[in-house]
Design a protein around this motif. Structure first.
Motif, PDB file in Angstrom:
ATOM      1  N   UNK A  90      23.820  39.586  44.886  1.00  0.00           N
ATOM      2  CA  UNK A  90      24.538  40.774  44.415  1.00  0.00           C
ATOM      3  C   UNK A  90      23.566  41.925  44.188  1.00  0.00           C
ATOM      4  N   UNK A  91      24.082  43.129  44.367  1.00  0.00           N
ATOM      5  CA  UNK A  91      23.296  44.336  44.126  1.00  0.00           C
ATOM      6  C   UNK A  91      23.772  44.987  42.840  1.00  0.00           C
ATOM      7  N   UNK A 106      19.579  44.501  33.341  1.00  0.00           N
ATOM      8  CA  UNK A 106      20.712  44.995  34.121  1.00  0.00           C
ATOM      9  C   UNK A 106      21.967  44.359  33.568  1.00  0.00           C
ATOM     10  N   UNK A 107      23.086  44.993  33.864  1.00  0.00           N
ATOM     11  CA  UNK A 107      24.368  44.488  33.380  1.00  0.00           C
ATOM     12  C   UNK A 107      25.208  44.109  34.588  1.00  0.00           C
ATOM     13  N   UNK A 108      25.685  42.872  34.564  1.00  0.00           N
ATOM     14  CA  UNK A 108      26.537  42.400  35.652  1.00  0.00           C
ATOM     15  C   UNK A 108      27.657  41.554  35.047  1.00  0.00           C
ATOM     16  N   UNK A 109      28.868  41.850  35.430  1.00  0.00           N
ATOM     17  CA  UNK A 109      30.052  41.163  34.909  1.00  0.00           C
ATOM     18  C   UNK A 109      30.117  41.221  33.385  1.00  0.00           C
ATOM     19  N   UNK A 110      29.679  42.328  32.824  1.00  0.00           N
ATOM     20  CA  UNK A 110      29.748  42.518  31.381  1.00  0.00           C
ATOM     21  C   UNK A 110      28.643  41.839  30.600  1.00  0.00           C
ATOM     22  N   UNK A 111      27.689  41.223  31.265  1.00  0.00           N
ATOM     23  CA  UNK A 111      26.596  40.513  30.605  1.00  0.00           C
ATOM     24  C   UNK A 111      25.281  41.207  30.949  1.00  0.00           C
ATOM     25  N   UNK A 129      18.954  47.253  42.794  1.00  0.00           N
ATOM     26  CA  UNK A 129      18.179  46.060  43.126  1.00  0.00           C
ATOM     27  C   UNK A 129      19.130  44.958  43.588  1.00  0.00           C
ATOM     28  N   UNK A 130      18.554  43.994  44.268  1.00  0.00           N
ATOM     29  CA  UNK A 130      19.308  42.836  44.742  1.00  0.00           C
ATOM     30  C   UNK A 130      18.754  41.597  44.044  1.00  0.00           C
ATOM     31  N   UNK A 139      16.772  37.054  35.754  1.00  0.00           N
ATOM     32  CA  UNK A 139      17.095  37.283  37.153  1.00  0.00           C
ATOM     33  C   UNK A 139      15.870  37.847  37.844  1.00  0.00           C
ATOM     34  N   UNK A 140      15.558  37.352  38.999  1.00  0.00           N
ATOM     35  CA  UNK A 140      14.460  37.891  39.802  1.00  0.00           C
ATOM     36  C   UNK A 140      15.098  38.801  40.843  1.00  0.00           C
ATOM     37  N   UNK A 141      14.617  40.055  40.882  1.00  0.00           N
ATOM     38  CA  UNK A 141      15.233  41.053  41.749  1.00  0.00           C
ATOM     39  C   UNK A 141      14.207  41.720  42.656  1.00  0.00           C
ATOM     40  N   UNK A 142      14.715  42.383  43.668  1.00  0.00           N
ATOM     41  CA  UNK A 142      13.864  43.222  44.523  1.00  0.00           C
ATOM     42  C   UNK A 142      14.632  44.481  44.847  1.00  0.00           C
TER      43      UNK A 142
END
Length: 148
Positions: A90-91, A106-111, A129-130, A139-142
């Motif tokens: 997911x981005x 970062x915030x995703x799905x309210x978390x 970021x992805x 979460x590890x992102x790039x």
């Protein structure tokens, strides 16, 4: 009712209970294999050796022919990813930046999640970021525009 009637009834009940407990799709075939001999013993006049032979043949046919098909169709969604595994790919937009010393968020799905960059690169606030993996509770992102 002869003795074999009770034997087949016992096999049906015990194997059905074991299947219900384990859900392994193994014992159910013994239940199915015992059904015809159970009916034949209730009718009467069929020698017990013939009933046993029918049980063995039917059970083998069910295990080797139907079990793979049943597992294929009944368990086709067994490899569904968990909630956190579904985040991979997911981005998202960063709430706070991160670098090799500090975690971002970062915030995703309210978390709100803690974030670290894949190669300890510096990522800025509001950057897209992805998510590439999950490391513990982070979460590890790039960066989206970087395809390493």
């Amino acid at each position: 009712m002869d003795f074999m009637f009770w034997v087949w009834l016992g096999i049906i009940v015990v194997s059905a209970v074991i299947e219900f407990i384990t859900m392994d799709m193994t014992s159910i075939w013994f239940t199915a294999g015992a059904a015809l001999p159970f009916i034949l013993s209730a009718i009467g006049g069929i020698h017990w050796a013939i009933q046993v032979a029918i049980f063995v043949v039917l059970t083998c046919v069910f295990i080797f022919a139907l079990r793979p098909l049943a597992k294929k169709y009944l368990l086709r969604n067994a490899n569904t990813r968990t909630n956190t595994e579904a985040l991979i790919g997911k981005e998202c937009r960063l709430l706070t930046g991160c670098d090799f010393e500090t975690l971002g968020s970062l915030k995703i799905n309210g978390v709100v999640w803690s974030v670290k960059a894949q190669n300890d690169e510096k990522l800025e606030k509001n950057e897209i970021v992805k998510i590439v993996e999950i490391d513990g509770n982070k979460l590890v992102v790039k960066q989206v525009n970087k395809e390493d």
